[in-house]
Design a protein around this motif. Structure first.
Motif: not given
Length: 213
Positions: A106-109, A147-152, A171-174, A97-101
């Protein structure tokens, strides 16, 4: 950093007297069928996986069948299933993914884990961990370095599971453009291959940048 054990699709030992594979949480042991496997998604799995997703997300079955069909064709998506023979017990997804697009911040590709669902009657048996280990192992085998991962932030069960596998909070700033976190705060974490010194994951420019669904 945790190193993943070599992943095997099928258990080699017989069901008699079997204990939980090394690293699985308590409750994952017991007599297991020789047919148990974590493997790539197949066309014959589409309806079962779509039903799990529809039950979880509350959306129509056709929408999810289309989503899993797309995942089969897309080299920038990875879907693994937990199966007992032909019976689907759960699935785990990942996508490049490319979240910034899409308006993210604050999330890299890179490659992101997403969409882990286990059938209610199969929970607390270690399938979430197996599916997570297998997704990372598969990506590493393809040359992925991180490998990236995010959750509440309130989802401590998931955060603890991933931390136990070597994921480290970044980070939590994204802001993920397609996600609204329960409690209003998310945690972005990363797993990096031992020895990897780069600051961003491998880019695959041909990969789509849409949400991991």
């Amino acid at each position: 950093m945790t190193r993943f054990a070599e992943f095997r699709e099928r258990e080699e030992s017989s069901a008699a007297g079997r204990t939980a594979p090394q690293g699985l949480p308590p409750g994952a042991g017991g007599a297991l069928s020789p047919d148990l496997a974590v493997r790539p998604l197949r066309r014959e799995d589409l309806v079962a996986c779509a039903q799990l997703a529809a039950d979880r997300e509350g959306e129509g079955l056709p929408r999810w069948i289309e989503s899993f069909e797309r995942a089969l064709r897309d080299e920038c998506q990875l879907t693994l299933v937990a199966a007992a023979g032909e019976e689907i017990l759960g699935y785990g997804k990942a996508g490049h993914l490319d979240p910034r697009s899409r308006g993210g911040r604050g999330m890299p590709t890179g490659w992101y884990l997403s969409g882990l669902v286990v059938r209610p009657d199969q929970r607390r048996r270690g399938w979430g961990r197996r599916l997570t280990e297998a997704r990372v192992q598969t990506l590493v085998s393809r040359g992925v370095e991180e490998v990236w991962y995010f959750a509440a932030a309130v989802n401590t069960v998931s955060l603890d599971l991933h931390a136990g596998l070597g994921f480290v909070e970044v980070t939590r700033d994204f802001q993920a453009p397609w996600v609204s976190f329960t409690g209003g705060e998310g945690v972005l974490s990363v797993w990096r291959r031992p020895g990897f010194s780069g600051s961003a994951g491998p880019r695959t420019e041909a990969c789509p940048s849409g949400p991991p669904r």
